[in-house]
Scaffold this active site. Structure first.
Site, PDB file in Angstrom:
ATOM      1  N   ALA A 179       0.830  -1.209   0.000  1.00  0.00           N
ATOM      2  CA  ALA A 179       0.000   0.000   0.000  1.00  0.00           C
ATOM      3  C   ALA A 179       0.860   1.253   0.000  1.00  0.00           C
ATOM      4  CB  ALA A 179      -0.929  -0.006   1.211  1.00  0.00           C
ATOM      5  N   ASP A 180       1.959   1.247   0.742  1.00  0.00           N
ATOM      6  CA  ASP A 180       2.864   2.396   0.750  1.00  0.00           C
ATOM      7  C   ASP A 180       3.437   2.641  -0.638  1.00  0.00           C
ATOM      8  OD1 ASP A 180       3.455   3.242   3.773  1.00  0.00           O
ATOM      9  OD2 ASP A 180       3.221   1.079   3.698  1.00  0.00           O
ATOM     10  N   GLY A 181       3.845   1.553  -1.320  1.00  0.00           N
ATOM     11  CA  GLY A 181       4.437   1.706  -2.636  1.00  0.00           C
ATOM     12  C   GLY A 181       3.451   2.229  -3.663  1.00  0.00           C
ATOM     13  N   ALA A 184       2.833   5.801  -2.947  1.00  0.00           N
ATOM     14  CA  ALA A 184       3.987   6.619  -3.328  1.00  0.00           C
ATOM     15  C   ALA A 184       3.977   6.922  -4.817  1.00  0.00           C
ATOM     16  CB  ALA A 184       5.277   5.916  -2.933  1.00  0.00           C
TER      17      ALA A 184
END
Length: 410
Positions: A179-181, A184
């Site tokens: 999810a962070d990637g 981003a």
């Protein structure tokens, strides 16, 4: 940059975002990874870190001689400085840096920048052309806006974990910050979109409300659209896909060796079934369209699985590739590093580093024909560029710089 043999390497390409200055005021994953992507494309990224508390990314993931490899690649192409935004003098220094920058990236929970006196109204007054990317768990508004946000929560609440795993098993979470990637990358797209808008709208900046949940939900929209229209939520189906057949991961005769394939078009499905010795299924009238194959996916999977279990991975790949079927070996990370295509195209590259000697990381991507991005250096030591930025770029005099250090501001 100095090459491993001691010779001076050729200067790195400027990159399509050369001339852009980005302040990375985030921690750990989503915000900093956006800044990494911008830095790979040539932006001058200044990474802020608390003078006392290390960024959590330094201790995240595998370590070599006490040096975090995740930090090294997450903070590549970034000049690292220390600054305490919770102190008034730190706030003033930050605003001086904002005056000289194009983009600020932050990923604190909603309201944190406002509590420090660094809300959008303040930043915009200092620099009307600024682009501010705010990546949080749930966005800057709504009942969850002040909750802490981590990728695990987004992977859970987006519906991703619910549909991942075997039908009779529990929901599955990814083994990397998915999810962070995704957030981003969404954030980097937002930044360059806002910069384009600035260039055609008289130089005015804006702020961007990015969060961890929505980008992942957007990729999963096939599931949410279905649920919204039919009231039916998808369930876990392992590696099978309910929208097409055949599709999945199949075990070969070799322990631990698997092959993935997809036959979403009718012509492809016929080639696969013929290649595995099941021309009867390839020519069956009721399997000539996707809906028919999905309805009989158990029969198709059993046929492919039986054949695959009698083959070595190499033999199965040859037969299926000779049939022009879309197949691939399921690699572990070591195998991916050694793949001849990835090697020939330079997907992974060794970057010199004063602490590690060198580190193998993935190249700057995507590639450009005229102004490619590059990895100019890996994640620096804490505060390595303090004097360069605060004395040189911001213009502090030596006395003010020493006072700020003594006060724990930098």
């Amino acid at each position: 940059m100095t090459a491993p043999d001691g010779n001076t390497a050729a200067p790195a390409p400027a990159g399509p975002l050369a001339g852009l200055r980005v302040i990375d005021a985030g921690t750990l994953a989503a915000g900093p990874f956006t800044a990494t992507l911008l830095g790979d494309m040539g932006a001058d990224v200044i990474k802020l870190e608390h003078p006392v508390r290390d960024d959590p990314a330094r201790a995240y993931g595998p370590q070599v001689d006490g040096v975090g490899m995740f930090w090294k690649t997450l903070s590549r192409n970034k000049r690292c400085v220390t600054l305490n935004l919770g102190k008034e003098q730190g706030r003033e220094l930050f605003l001086r840096l904002v005056e000289r920058s194009d983009v600020v990236v932050e990923n604190f929970r909603g309201g944190t920048f406002e509590r420090w006196g660094l809300g959008w109204d303040v930043l915009r007054e200092v620099n009307p052309g600024l682009v501010l990317l705010r990546t949080s768990g749930f966005g800057q508004t709504g009942p969850y806006s002040h909750m802490p946000g981590f990728g695990t929560l987004a992977e859970s609440m987006s519906g991703f974990a619910h549909i991942t795993g075997e039908p009779d098993g529990p929901p599955q979470l990814p083994q990397f910050p998915l999810a962070d990637g995704v957030a981003a990358m969404n954030g980097a797209f937002g930044v360059v979109s806002a910069l384009h808008a600035r260039s055609v709208n008289g130089g005015h900046g804006q702020w961007i409300d990015n969060n961890l949940c929505e980008p992942l939900m957007r990729l999963m929209e096939i599931a949410s659209v279905e649920a919204a229209q039919t009231g039916v939520s998808r369930m876990r189906t392992g590696t099978r896909l309910k929208d097409t057949a055949p599709r999945g991961a199949y075990r070969t005769a070799e322990p631990g060796k698997w092959i993935a394939l997809s036959g979403s078009s009718s012509a492809t499905a016929r080639r696969i079934l013929t290649a595995v010795g099941r021309a009867d299924l390839a020519n069956a009238e009721h399997l000539q369209d996707n809906q028919g194959r999905v309805a009989h996916a158990d029969v198709i999977d059993a046929a492919i699985g039986t054949w695959m279990s009698s083959q070595t991975q190499a033999d199965a790949l040859k037969v299926l590739r000779d049939a022009d079927a879309p197949v691939a070996p399921i690699y572990d990370s070591t195998e991916a590093l050694a793949d001849p295509h990835f090697t020939a195209t330079g997907v992974f590259t060794d970057v010199p580093d004063p602490e590690l000697g060198s580190l193998t990381v993935q190249r700057a991507f995507p590639t450009f024909s005229e102004s490619p991005g590059s990895i100019r250096f890996l994640g620096p030591e804490k505060g390595e560029h303090n004097e360069e930025v605060w004395l040189g770029d911001v213009g502090l005099d030596r006395a003010a710089y020493d006072d700020a250090r003594a006060a724990g501001v930098i």
